[in-house]
Design a protein around this motif. Sequence first.
Motif, PDB file in Angstrom:
ATOM      1  N   UNK A 156      -5.185  -2.762  10.515  1.00  0.00           N
ATOM      2  CA  UNK A 156      -5.066  -2.126   9.408  1.00  0.00           C
ATOM      3  C   UNK A 156      -3.690  -1.887   8.785  1.00  0.00           C
ATOM      4  N   UNK A 157      -2.833  -1.414   9.678  1.00  0.00           N
ATOM      5  CA  UNK A 157      -1.494  -1.077   9.541  1.00  0.00           C
ATOM      6  C   UNK A 157      -1.559  -0.045   8.548  1.00  0.00           C
ATOM      7  N   UNK A 158      -0.494  -0.184   7.493  1.00  0.00           N
ATOM      8  CA  UNK A 158      -0.428   0.625   6.544  1.00  0.00           C
ATOM      9  C   UNK A 158      -0.924   0.144   5.096  1.00  0.00           C
ATOM     10  N   UNK A 159      -1.898  -0.598   5.325  1.00  0.00           N
ATOM     11  CA  UNK A 159      -2.957  -1.166   4.105  1.00  0.00           C
ATOM     12  C   UNK A 159      -4.351  -0.648   4.511  1.00  0.00           C
ATOM     13  N   UNK A 160      -5.176  -1.111   3.458  1.00  0.00           N
ATOM     14  CA  UNK A 160      -6.548  -0.722   3.336  1.00  0.00           C
ATOM     15  C   UNK A 160      -7.368  -1.103   4.527  1.00  0.00           C
ATOM     16  N   UNK A 161      -8.359  -0.692   4.864  1.00  0.00           N
ATOM     17  CA  UNK A 161      -9.391  -0.976   6.013  1.00  0.00           C
ATOM     18  C   UNK A 161      -9.854  -2.381   5.665  1.00  0.00           C
ATOM     19  N   UNK A 162     -10.361  -2.608   4.299  1.00  0.00           N
ATOM     20  CA  UNK A 162     -10.946  -3.808   4.113  1.00  0.00           C
ATOM     21  C   UNK A 162      -9.678  -5.086   4.576  1.00  0.00           C
ATOM     22  N   UNK A 163      -8.505  -4.711   4.207  1.00  0.00           N
ATOM     23  CA  UNK A 163      -7.453  -5.737   4.534  1.00  0.00           C
ATOM     24  C   UNK A 163      -7.532  -6.030   6.139  1.00  0.00           C
ATOM     25  N   UNK A 164      -7.657  -4.982   6.968  1.00  0.00           N
ATOM     26  CA  UNK A 164      -7.541  -5.153   8.493  1.00  0.00           C
ATOM     27  C   UNK A 164      -8.716  -5.964   8.813  1.00  0.00           C
ATOM     28  N   UNK A 165      -9.959  -5.610   8.065  1.00  0.00           N
ATOM     29  CA  UNK A 165     -11.156  -6.547   8.627  1.00  0.00           C
ATOM     30  C   UNK A 165     -11.039  -7.909   8.108  1.00  0.00           C
ATOM     31  N   UNK A 166     -10.274  -8.215   6.953  1.00  0.00           N
ATOM     32  CA  UNK A 166     -10.272  -9.410   6.519  1.00  0.00           C
ATOM     33  C   UNK A 166      -9.207 -10.372   7.413  1.00  0.00           C
ATOM     34  N   UNK A 167      -8.188  -9.631   7.837  1.00  0.00           N
ATOM     35  CA  UNK A 167      -7.232 -10.175   8.948  1.00  0.00           C
ATOM     36  C   UNK A 167      -7.907 -10.517  10.250  1.00  0.00           C
ATOM     37  N   UNK A 168      -8.751  -9.662  10.630  1.00  0.00           N
ATOM     38  CA  UNK A 168      -9.541  -9.942  11.859  1.00  0.00           C
ATOM     39  C   UNK A 168     -10.461 -10.893  11.965  1.00  0.00           C
TER      40      UNK A 168
END
Length: 300
Positions: A125-137
Amino acid sequence: MDEHLAPAGRDPSEAGRGELVIVTGMTGAGRSTAAKELEDLGYFVVDNLPPELVGDVVRLIDDKQGVDQPVAAVVDVRAGIFFDSLREQLAKRFETRRATLLYLDATDDVLVRRQEAARRPHPLQGRGRLLEGIAQERVVMAALRSEADLVIDTTPLNIHQLKSRVARSFGTPDTVRLRITVVSFGFKYGVPVDADLLADMRFLPNPFWVPDLRALSGLDDTVSSYVVGREEAEEFLTRYVPVVQTVGTGYLREGKRFMTVAIGCTGGRHRSVAMSEEIARRLRAVGLEADTVHRDLGRE
């Protein structure tokens, strides 16, 4: 969504022998639950293992415990999974092991709810949103998902249901059966703290007051016949053993494979011992695994 299918080519009678299970998948999809279930099934489990160390762990277990000891390793984005084909690596590197890649997945909305309930940030997730971390994963894990031997969609599953799915896929008849321990005890020494079911045998006449039986125990045939042979004892056994069976069936359905049935009398020497032995005998007669422990025998 994916069907919950066992890996192709597996012989259920050999499940667990020489097994190497790589547990991976999305954060929040149930990797920890799957790992704990595998541990309960007798696997040597290593969590958050860098992929390049899997081979070292397998060789160590082979040397120390033998190739029949099943092994499970949880690998995921916390370790930095940047390789083309983990499945291909496993097939090449582990001649002593049958490698199975288990991938756990769930829908984004479910992953968000679980991650928020855990109150932990997503590892990507880093400094972004939770959904962004999920999408990257999902991007990072896409290749592994396509190569998985077994994909389990945990979206509709609770913890018990997920454990049951893992047990059906990786358990053996010996590891998934219910193990019942029937414990005799004396109320004067306290109730067993680990009892799942408890029954009081003080409604039966006490052999302690029979001079010829006082020095004996419930393990002696004369005491056992005196206790178990009574009409009220038979009525109790006829009603109680099916209760244990019913509860045991529910335990297995909920992923619990150990049950402690506590049978008490005053001192834990005569009635509880005799009835515990008879309960265990009747449970074994219907195909259940039942052992006895006489906690307080010999304390008087």
